[in-house]
Design an enzyme around this catalytic site. Structure first.
Site, PDB file in Angstrom:
ATOM      1  CE  LYS A 224      -3.421  -2.763   0.334  1.00  0.00           C
ATOM      2  NZ  LYS A 224      -3.788  -3.372  -0.923  1.00  0.00           N
ATOM      3  CG  ASP A 225       0.471   5.951  -1.470  1.00  0.00           C
ATOM      4  OD1 ASP A 225       1.689   5.948  -1.691  1.00  0.00           O
ATOM      5  OD2 ASP A 225      -0.261   6.933  -1.639  1.00  0.00           O
ATOM      6  CE  LYS A 226       7.169   7.501   4.168  1.00  0.00           C
ATOM      7  NZ  LYS A 226       8.577   7.922   4.021  1.00  0.00           N
TER       8      LYS A 226
END
Length: 682
Positions: free
Chosen positions: A298-300
């Site tokens: 997942k995105d940071k």
């Protein structure tokens, strides 16, 4: 995030499928403006376990379009279907996190001294190094496995609570018969204890030499393995397979129970990369990063929810560590026993709850009253959402795929690796940002001095990839061979990310060229999913790719949503029209006209895959409302097309905020969907 003009934006061509005007706005102004919730393979959001509509869109011909199950979402470096990927390995654990910086450096020096003695023909005898005392059995197990995986030629011995290390005499004997790399890989194979697995040595045409290898393996490991010679491409090689129930080390009943324990949980993380979170959890729990499995990355810069499974950790022990992990920005919930690990790509998609703030029109020069501006923007938003809901959006890879820093270009690193230019790939990898933050200082120091040891001392402990590379460069040197070893020090999933980034950029350019030159109609020679195949199988490998004929083009047999473009690789079929020639010319421009998309020295293989030209969003709801500038409210709700206006006169610093909720298939990017909606780079 506002409209960009830098390299990030350039990685995604400015080509759209709809012709509405769009609007401007800020996304990710606050971390909680971008919430990503994984939808598991059963169609449930992992936060609540509640069933949701599966994010499967259907094109006008009825063909399913969820063809990229093997990828994940924003910030994903897991590849699409048919890419050869593994989850992170024990290499992903920096030994300094387990042993401490000082002891880790002593171990490096101990290894160097053993190497020097071996080169000079000296016997190491019983030379030992103490790694210190470890009272916690989980810590001891972690040290044993991490050291043996990093240095498979070493033996670790426990004299409770102390752990000592010395050279494994079996390794030295085997390394006299085969290459050091083969000996190391064989000992890793033995230490992994994977049932029904096998290891194959390089082909060897010398029968007497093969006999000597057979004799050694049977003498030292005969109770654990069986060996045989077989023909491999007209040459003979030795294959080693673990015997049924064979184990390189006898384990106690308690150890066997611990090995077989799996615990599932939901990870909520904020402003953390998935692999960074795993490193923290592994160090806290006394296990290796490879003991964690997940469906996607997942995105940071977001608030994300995803499923995970950890091996060798009981639910009770995980619950005990929740408070400690929460201090690191990770919240664990729904902790429960599991029967098996998660597989990469085992997700239906992702649900997004997004907030776009400070909406403005693209013109920006008009002067309207507050009420008129709100009405105009409401019309722009509604038109944009209706268009994208009906027509979908161009299925580009998002800028996260290529590295979102000002200087680091992951696709250029990948191109250098595909050309087997290891030194240039390393130097590109260490490209610093423009700022003066500690990681950039360390990278700049390495590029200026070529001194990996000093740069390692400057590199923050949180930069696991950079530290692994610098450790290997310090050990093996910064020449071509040392740089190749440095790349091998990274887990396979990290190494393969960079060539995938290059292939993703080529795919983005291909789809833009396809739309610009061949238009929005299906053309002769295009590749498509057929309706029958799409309904019968979810397996990309099994799907037969169909080439559109002239007769099919004339009668409009296929919709644009069924058109595929290949990711470059060694097994894909290219379109049989002008796009086929474009691919050949594009790869030749980068010096890859004869590329086999294999880098044997780095154990990388890129077969390629097929990616739909268009993607769709599902279960869309939105809310447009006014708020005072600087207010932190997220809006929310699930009202279809709900517009909320304030009563009375418009306040001086009022702005419009759009809240969006929708689902996407795996490997589709929410930022790309927003880009099509808003008609601007984000």
């Amino acid at each position: 995030m506002t409209m960009k003009q830098d390299g990030d934006a350039a990685s995604v061509p400015a080509c759209f499928i709809s012709n509405h005007e769009g609007f401007l706005g800020n996304i990710k102004k606050f971390i909680r403006d971008f919430v990503v919730t994984e939808i598991d393979a059963d169609g449930r959001q992992v936060t609540t376990g509640a069933a949701t509509h599966a994010p499967r869109s259907t094109d006008k011909s009825g063909g399913r379009r969820d063809r990229n199950r093997q990828g994940s979402e924003e910030g994903d470096f897991a590849a699409d279907c048919r890419f050869d990927l593994t989850v992170s390995s024990p290499d992903g654990l920096d030994l300094s996190m387990v042993l401490g910086q000082g002891v880790s450096e002593q171990l490096e020096q101990f290894v160097v001294s053993l190497r020097d003695e071996a080169e000079e023909g000296e016997e190491s005898g019983r030379k030992e190094l103490s790694l210190g005392s470890f009272t916690d059995k989980y810590q001891r197990a972690n040290v044993h496995r991490a050291v043996r995986h990093r240095f498979p030629f070493l033996m670790t011995v426990t004299i409770q609570p102390e752990i000592r290390v010395r050279e494994d005499p079996d390794y030295r004997e085997l390394s006299q018969l085969v290459t050091e790399e083969e000996a190391e890989d064989f000992f890793r194979f033995m230490d992994a204890k994977v049932q029904d697995s096998s290891y194959t040595f390089h082909p060897d045409d010398n029968k007497e030499h093969r006999t000597a290898v057979h004799h050694f393996l049977n003498r030292r490991f005969g109770k654990l393995v069986e060996t045989k010679s077989f023909n491999q491409q007209e040459r003979t090689a030795i294959s080693v397979r673990l015997r049924e129930r064979g184990r390189p080390k006898k384990r106690s009943a308690e150890e066997r129970r611990e090995e077989d324990v799996y615990t599932a949980f939901t990870l909520c993380k904020e402003n953390l990369e998935t692999l960074e979170a795993i490193s923290y959890m592994a160090a806290t729990l006394g296990v290796l990063p490879s003991d964690f499995t997940y469906a996607g990355i997942k995105d940071k810069r977001a608030l994300t929810y995803q499923s995970m499974v950890v091996k060798k950790v009981s639910p009770q022990r995980l619950m005990e560590k929740r408070g400690e992990l929460e201090k690191r920005g990770m919240r664990l919930s729904h902790i429960r026993p599991a029967a098996e690990p998660l597989k990469l790509g085992r997700l239906r998609g992702n649900h997004f709850d997004l907030v776009v703030r400070d909406l403005k029109s693209h013109g920006g020069g008009e002067v309207h009253s507050g009420a008129e501006t709100r009405r105009r923007l409401a019309g722009l938003v509604e038109e944009a959402l209706q268009n994208v809901q009906v027509r979908g959006f161009v299925n580009y890879y998002g800028p996260q795929r290529f590295g979102t820093g000002q200087s680091v270009r992951s696709d250029l690193v990948g191109l250098a690796l595909l050309k087997e230019d290891m030194v240039n790939a390393v130097r590109l990898f260490f490209s610093p940002e423009d700022g003066d933050d500690p990681p950039s200082q360390a990278k700049r120091h390495f590029l200026q001095t070529d001194n990996a040891k000093e740069s390692l001392a400057l590199m923050p402990a949180s930069k696991a990839r950079e530290r692994l590379m610098l450790r290997a460069l310090n050990r093996y040197g910064t020449g071509p061979e040392g740089c190749a070893k440095a790349w091998l020090s990274l887990p396979h999933g990290m190494r393969v990310f960079y060539p995938h980034a290059y292939c993703s950029r080529v795919w983005n350019e291909a789809v833009a060229h396809r739309l610009a030159t061949l238009g929005h109609q299906v053309r002769t020679g295009d590749l498509v999913w057929t309706q029958q195949e799409a309904e019968q199988t979810d397996d990309c490998e099994a799907a037969r790719i169909h080439v559109v004929t002239q007769a099919e083009e004339r009668r409009g047999a296929y919709a644009l949503a069924q058109v595929l473009l290949p990711m470059p690789g060694n097994t894909v079929r290219y379109p049989e029209n002008a796009m086929g020639a474009w691919y050949r010319e594009r790869l030749a421009t980068d010096g890859l006209d004869n590329c086999r998309f294999r880098v044997g020295g780095l154990k990388l293989n890129l077969p390629g895959c097929y990616r739909p030209l268009l993607a769709n969003l599902c279960n869309l709801s939105y809310r447009l409302q006014t708020c005072e500038e600087g207010a932190g409210g997220n809006g929310g709700g699930n009202s279809k097309g709900h517009f909320k206006a304030t009563t009375g006169d418009a306040e001086r610093h009022e702005s419009l905020t759009l809240t969006l909720n929708f689902d996407l298939d795996s490997s589709c990017y929410a930022t790309i969907c927003l880009r099509e909606i808003m008609k601007c780079d984000l």
